[in-house]
Motif scaffolding. Structure first.
Motif, PDB file in Angstrom:
ATOM      1  N   VAL A 143     -25.616 -21.337 -42.486  1.00  0.00           N
ATOM      2  CA  VAL A 143     -25.892 -22.081 -41.255  1.00  0.00           C
ATOM      3  C   VAL A 143     -25.739 -23.581 -41.502  1.00  0.00           C
ATOM      4  CG1 VAL A 143     -27.700 -22.711 -39.599  1.00  0.00           C
ATOM      5  CG2 VAL A 143     -27.376 -20.316 -40.243  1.00  0.00           C
ATOM      6  N   LEU A 144     -26.318 -24.068 -42.596  1.00  0.00           N
ATOM      7  CA  LEU A 144     -26.161 -25.487 -42.945  1.00  0.00           C
ATOM      8  C   LEU A 144     -24.698 -25.816 -43.225  1.00  0.00           C
ATOM      9  CD1 LEU A 144     -29.284 -26.012 -45.241  1.00  0.00           C
ATOM     10  CD2 LEU A 144     -28.776 -27.325 -43.178  1.00  0.00           C
ATOM     11  N   PHE A 145     -24.013 -24.914 -43.920  1.00  0.00           N
ATOM     12  CA  PHE A 145     -22.609 -25.103 -44.283  1.00  0.00           C
ATOM     13  C   PHE A 145     -21.734 -25.285 -43.037  1.00  0.00           C
ATOM     14  CE2 PHE A 145     -20.781 -24.217 -48.583  1.00  0.00           C
ATOM     15  CZ  PHE A 145     -19.579 -24.859 -48.372  1.00  0.00           C
ATOM     16  N   CYS A 146     -22.109 -24.570 -41.975  1.00  0.00           N
ATOM     17  CA  CYS A 146     -21.316 -24.627 -40.746  1.00  0.00           C
ATOM     18  C   CYS A 146     -21.651 -25.844 -39.889  1.00  0.00           C
ATOM     19  CB  CYS A 146     -21.526 -23.352 -39.934  1.00  0.00           C
ATOM     20  SG  CYS A 146     -20.832 -21.877 -40.704  1.00  0.00           S
ATOM     21  N   GLY A 147     -22.591 -26.672 -40.346  1.00  0.00           N
ATOM     22  CA  GLY A 147     -22.899 -27.892 -39.616  1.00  0.00           C
ATOM     23  C   GLY A 147     -24.022 -27.773 -38.611  1.00  0.00           C
ATOM     24  N   GLY A 187     -24.341 -29.359 -35.053  1.00  0.00           N
ATOM     25  CA  GLY A 187     -25.614 -30.064 -34.983  1.00  0.00           C
ATOM     26  C   GLY A 187     -26.649 -29.326 -34.159  1.00  0.00           C
ATOM     27  N   SER A 188     -26.235 -28.254 -33.476  1.00  0.00           N
ATOM     28  CA  SER A 188     -27.170 -27.474 -32.667  1.00  0.00           C
ATOM     29  C   SER A 188     -28.127 -26.688 -33.569  1.00  0.00           C
ATOM     30  CB  SER A 188     -26.408 -26.508 -31.757  1.00  0.00           C
ATOM     31  OG  SER A 188     -25.583 -27.210 -30.848  1.00  0.00           O
ATOM     32  N   VAL A 189     -29.189 -26.182 -32.953  1.00  0.00           N
ATOM     33  CA  VAL A 189     -30.206 -25.424 -33.684  1.00  0.00           C
ATOM     34  C   VAL A 189     -29.877 -23.938 -33.630  1.00  0.00           C
ATOM     35  CG1 VAL A 189     -32.655 -24.844 -33.829  1.00  0.00           C
ATOM     36  CG2 VAL A 189     -31.959 -27.155 -33.176  1.00  0.00           C
ATOM     37  N   ILE A 190     -29.859 -23.308 -34.794  1.00  0.00           N
ATOM     38  CA  ILE A 190     -29.612 -21.870 -34.915  1.00  0.00           C
ATOM     39  C   ILE A 190     -30.835 -21.237 -35.579  1.00  0.00           C
ATOM     40  CG2 ILE A 190     -28.136 -20.063 -35.855  1.00  0.00           C
ATOM     41  CD1 ILE A 190     -26.764 -21.838 -33.770  1.00  0.00           C
ATOM     42  N   GLY A 191     -31.463 -20.282 -34.902  1.00  0.00           N
ATOM     43  CA  GLY A 191     -32.649 -19.636 -35.453  1.00  0.00           C
ATOM     44  C   GLY A 191     -32.300 -18.597 -36.508  1.00  0.00           C
ATOM     45  N   ILE A 192     -33.180 -18.462 -37.505  1.00  0.00           N
ATOM     46  CA  ILE A 192     -33.053 -17.404 -38.513  1.00  0.00           C
ATOM     47  C   ILE A 192     -34.317 -16.557 -38.457  1.00  0.00           C
ATOM     48  CG2 ILE A 192     -32.814 -16.851 -40.960  1.00  0.00           C
ATOM     49  CD1 ILE A 192     -31.347 -19.462 -41.361  1.00  0.00           C
ATOM     50  N   TYR A 193     -34.166 -15.316 -38.043  1.00  0.00           N
ATOM     51  CA  TYR A 193     -35.286 -14.385 -37.935  1.00  0.00           C
ATOM     52  C   TYR A 193     -35.031 -13.252 -38.931  1.00  0.00           C
ATOM     53  CZ  TYR A 193     -38.895 -11.475 -35.755  1.00  0.00           C
ATOM     54  OH  TYR A 193     -40.014 -10.712 -35.518  1.00  0.00           O
ATOM     55  N   MET A 194     -35.433 -13.489 -40.183  1.00  0.00           N
ATOM     56  CA  MET A 194     -35.122 -12.532 -41.245  1.00  0.00           C
ATOM     57  C   MET A 194     -36.245 -12.487 -42.271  1.00  0.00           C
ATOM     58  SD  MET A 194     -31.097 -13.512 -41.937  1.00  0.00           S
ATOM     59  CE  MET A 194     -30.911 -12.276 -43.233  1.00  0.00           C
ATOM     60  N   ASN A 195     -36.396 -11.321 -42.878  1.00  0.00           N
ATOM     61  CA  ASN A 195     -37.324 -11.169 -43.994  1.00  0.00           C
ATOM     62  C   ASN A 195     -36.717 -11.747 -45.262  1.00  0.00           C
ATOM     63  OD1 ASN A 195     -39.775  -9.543 -43.161  1.00  0.00           O
ATOM     64  ND2 ASN A 195     -38.141  -8.224 -42.354  1.00  0.00           N
ATOM     65  N   SER A 251     -28.346 -26.826 -37.669  1.00  0.00           N
ATOM     66  CA  SER A 251     -29.703 -26.999 -38.189  1.00  0.00           C
ATOM     67  C   SER A 251     -30.428 -25.660 -38.102  1.00  0.00           C
ATOM     68  CB  SER A 251     -30.466 -28.048 -37.371  1.00  0.00           C
ATOM     69  OG  SER A 251     -29.865 -29.317 -37.492  1.00  0.00           O
ATOM     70  N   PRO A 252     -30.804 -25.061 -39.235  1.00  0.00           N
ATOM     71  CA  PRO A 252     -31.503 -23.777 -39.184  1.00  0.00           C
ATOM     72  C   PRO A 252     -32.959 -23.944 -38.756  1.00  0.00           C
ATOM     73  CG  PRO A 252     -31.254 -24.497 -41.460  1.00  0.00           C
ATOM     74  CD  PRO A 252     -30.502 -25.486 -40.616  1.00  0.00           C
ATOM     75  N   LEU A 253     -33.394 -23.122 -37.809  1.00  0.00           N
ATOM     76  CA  LEU A 253     -34.794 -23.034 -37.412  1.00  0.00           C
ATOM     77  C   LEU A 253     -35.367 -21.788 -38.083  1.00  0.00           C
ATOM     78  CD1 LEU A 253     -37.333 -23.646 -35.657  1.00  0.00           C
ATOM     79  CD2 LEU A 253     -36.284 -22.219 -33.877  1.00  0.00           C
ATOM     80  N   LEU A 254     -36.340 -21.975 -38.970  1.00  0.00           N
ATOM     81  CA  LEU A 254     -36.922 -20.865 -39.710  1.00  0.00           C
ATOM     82  C   LEU A 254     -38.021 -20.237 -38.855  1.00  0.00           C
ATOM     83  CD1 LEU A 254     -37.067 -22.527 -43.235  1.00  0.00           C
ATOM     84  CD2 LEU A 254     -35.133 -21.520 -42.010  1.00  0.00           C
ATOM     85  N   MET A 255     -37.698 -19.120 -38.221  1.00  0.00           N
ATOM     86  CA  MET A 255     -38.588 -18.504 -37.238  1.00  0.00           C
ATOM     87  C   MET A 255     -39.657 -17.659 -37.921  1.00  0.00           C
ATOM     88  SD  MET A 255     -35.605 -17.497 -34.495  1.00  0.00           S
ATOM     89  CE  MET A 255     -36.713 -16.937 -33.206  1.00  0.00           C
ATOM     90  N   ASN A 256     -40.885 -17.794 -37.421  1.00  0.00           N
ATOM     91  CA  ASN A 256     -42.049 -17.131 -37.991  1.00  0.00           C
ATOM     92  C   ASN A 256     -42.110 -15.679 -37.522  1.00  0.00           C
ATOM     93  OD1 ASN A 256     -44.625 -16.273 -38.738  1.00  0.00           O
ATOM     94  ND2 ASN A 256     -45.538 -18.273 -38.382  1.00  0.00           N
ATOM     95  N   LEU A 257     -41.872 -14.746 -38.439  1.00  0.00           N
ATOM     96  CA  LEU A 257     -41.840 -13.326 -38.098  1.00  0.00           C
ATOM     97  C   LEU A 257     -43.213 -12.777 -37.722  1.00  0.00           C
ATOM     98  CD1 LEU A 257     -39.066 -13.684 -39.524  1.00  0.00           C
ATOM     99  CD2 LEU A 257     -39.370 -11.403 -40.472  1.00  0.00           C
TER     100      LEU A 257
END
Length: 643
Positions: free
Chosen positions: A103-107, A83-91, A109-115
């Motif tokens: 990330v969702l599969f592992c339970g 349930g924790s927040v995991i950031g995604i910093y990717m193109n 919450s993905p944070l979609l980080m603004n590059l």
């Protein structure tokens, strides 16, 4: 044309309806969305160019990769609470899609980080929402960072692990202050947005059009942006269409990618359309007076209802061929205001460019679906989608009520649930149920004559003057003074700047705006930075008040001209030879690419000439920022002194 990848259904509508019915019968969760999104396993999900090859990935292959990567990721994040927040910093990439679902599969919450966001602001916003780790493909952060390439698929993972999916997706607003908004979307809001897309399909034939049996969407917009996440990825992935990888944003790469992959749909921000438009007009003018006259005649005839289609098909075919070709079926612009002449250009040469509307807090809420040129070319954003309602308040500001809006918003340390009506702070008008956005309420400037000045209506009057125009309020004085900020090239000559000032004064006088706007400044800064998709007038006003803009006058330019030395003049001559341009058009601060229109091949030919002329060696590290004659001259001087 027959479309083969419809799960056995004979029409697109039947396929879409069946998939939505299945979603309605399932639990409203991201797990259900995942199962449906990847159910047409043989359909092509992703295409990318790898040299001379086109590499294709099916939905089934991506499905297997997500499951196996989630096993590896679960081990890497094993000490972090579900349930924790995991950031995604990717193109944008196939890896982004696989990591997002893993990330969702592992339970989590993905944070979609603004590059595109400044790092300090980005990290402040991320930490405020409790991010525990970041998955990155390019940057190491101060907090725990997991490199995307280290999430290697687990060869022994053949079935879905029995675990709970994450329940939220967190999207960042594209803010420039420390109070960036973090918008939380649950599966329910995403489901409503998918339902909205069906309304588009039913009402607009072109939206569902395929080319040679395929629908391919260019991945121009970043998936971390609300427009890119919903309108690009989720809408089209749910109905198992194909995404085409864009390797970089160079104009020629974009054109080549569209032609090679036969792209059918392009969703982009106005900055993209403005750039393509400017390049097309420049190419037409370079062909000579006769070619320009033929084009202008074709554009004029294309606006006539009866003969317009025939003119577009034949007289303007060359223009289309040199842009995107004939595979394009539907295009959308959104994210900020677009100039009328730009949207009209694309629609008149034979494409279909519609204007859309939305925000990070409310998702995508409307798009102009009419084929009427009066709606399309006047930049209307259409009617609200079925999950939304629009209302204009007494101040002319658009309010939106929506069941697909973010359920929760965090701004700094403040968290609040969505209000019944969201204040967009955008000025709007409504005609026959179709809405038109008239600019930002907080961008309005009070003129010297007491009138309200809307930058979106005033700035287009100055099209063609400089590199861009921005109307702000000068807050350095005790009273606010409407100020026209005009961006010019760093290599502009004093006499050219004087001529430009005279043109500005003439436009102000002819339009009657000289009584309201009494201050004009010229700057060599760009108005839209590398990290921006649109003009941020508030930011420009603050930078101007702090004295951070590079203001130029004829006198300062004359001083710069006098300071030019012989070595710089020699480098300018080499620049000119490589670019096949006159040396008089190039100044000490002219950028080889953005100002002079040079290509990578031109640049390396120029560097070779410099190395031979001066007997020096330039390494890759040397050439990273050597894009002007002045900088190159400094480098040459330093190299020669070292020797």
């Amino acid at each position: 044309m027959m479309v083969d990848s419809l799960g056995g259904y004979k029409s697109i509508n039947a396929f879409v309806e069946s998939k939505l019915r299945r979603f309605d019968c399932m639990e409203c969760s991201f797990k259900s969305l995942f199962e449906l999104m990847f159910s047409e396993k043989d359909n092509i999900m992703y295409e990318r160019s790898d040299g001379y090859r086109i590499v294709k990935t099916t939905y089934g292959e991506a499905y297997s990769a997500i499951i196996s990567k989630s096993v590896t990721l679960s081990r890497l994040l094993g000490d972090i609470e579900k349930g924790s927040v995991i950031g995604i910093y990717m193109n944008n990439s196939i890896d982004w899609i696989e990591v997002f679902w893993a990330v969702l599969f592992c339970g989590y919450s993905p944070l979609l980080m603004n590059l595109r966001m400044e790092e300090s602001i980005l990290m402040s916003a991320s930490i405020s929402c409790g991010v525990r780790a970041v998955i990155s493909d390019s940057k190491q952060f101060d907090i725990r960072t997991i490199w995307a390439y280290s999430i290697i698929p687990d060869a022994e993972a053949h079935s879905e692990p029995d675990q709970e999916f994450g329940s939220e997706i967190l999207v960042m607003s594209s803010g420039t202050s420390s109070n960036v908004k973090i918008c939380a979307y649950s599966a329910e809001e995403i489901k409503n947005q998918i339902g909205d897309s069906y309304g588009i399909i039913k009402q607009c034939r072109l939206m569902k059009k395929h080319y040679k049996g395929e629908l391919k969407l260019l991945t121009f917009l970043p998936f971390y942006h609300i427009f890119g996440l919903v309108a690009v990825y989720i809408w089209f992935a749910f109905f198992s269409r194909t995404f085409v990888q864009l390797n970089d944003l160079a104009p020629q790469t974009i054109v080549n990618t569209i032609r090679r992959h036969k792209v059918t749909h392009i969703f982009a921000v106005p900055l993209f359309w403005n750039t393509v438009y400017a390049q097309a007009i420049r190419t037409i003018k370079e062909r000579g007076e006769n070619a320009e006259k033929r084009f202008n005649l074709g554009m004029k005839l294309a606006g006539i209802p009866v003969v317009g289609r025939l003119v577009t098909r034949f007289l303007l075919k060359q223009v289309r061929d040199e842009l995107f070709g004939d595979s394009i079926c539907f295009m959308i612009t959104g994210g900020s205001e677009i100039r009328q002449q730009v949207i009209e250009f694309f629609n008149r040469i034979g494409y279909h460019l519609a204007n859309g509307y939305g925000a990070s807090e409310i998702g995508i809420t409307s798009v102009e679906l009419s084929n009427r040129r009066s709606w399309l070319n006047n930049c209307y954003v259409g009617k609200p989608m079925r999950s939304c309602e629009y209302r204009i308040n007494d101040d002319g500001v658009l309010l939106v009520k929506s069941s697909s809006a973010a359920k929760r918003i965090r701004e700094g340390n403040v968290v609040y649930s969505r209000d019944e009506w969201f204040n967009t702070k955008d000025l709007a008008v409504c005609k026959c149920g179709h809405y038109q956005i008239m600019g930002r309420a907080d961008d309005v400037v009070i003129g010297q004559n007491g009138e309200n000045l809307n930058p979106c209506l005033i700035e287009p009057i100055f099209d063609g003057i400089g590199r861009g125009v921005c109307l702000i309020s000068d807050r350095k004085k005790e009273t606010n003074i409407p100020t026209l900020v005009i961006s010019v090239k760093p290599d502009i000559r004093p006499e050219k700047l004087i001529e430009m000032q005279q043109r500005v004064n003439a436009v102000l006088s002819e339009s009657g705006m000289n009584r309201a706007i009494v201050s004009t400044v010229f700057i060599t800064d760009v108005l839209i930075g590398d990290n921006d998709f649109k003009i941020n007038r508030s930011s420009i006003a603050k930078r101007y008040a702090r004295g951070e803009l590079s203001i130029v006058t004829p006198d300062t330019l004359k001083d710069n001209d006098m300071s030019s030395d012989m070595l710089t003049d020699q480098v300018i001559s080499i620049f000119a030879a490589a670019l096949e341009r006159s040396a008089n058009e190039i100044g000490p601060n002219s950028d080889f690419f953005s100002d002079c229109g040079g290509t990578s091949l031109d640049y390396f030919a120029m560097l070779t000439a410099i190395q031979q002329e001066y007997g020096i060696n330039l390494t890759i590290g040397d050439t990273e920022k050597l894009n002007t004659p002045g900088r190159l001259a400094e480098c040459i001087r330093a190299k020669m002194n070292d020797d």
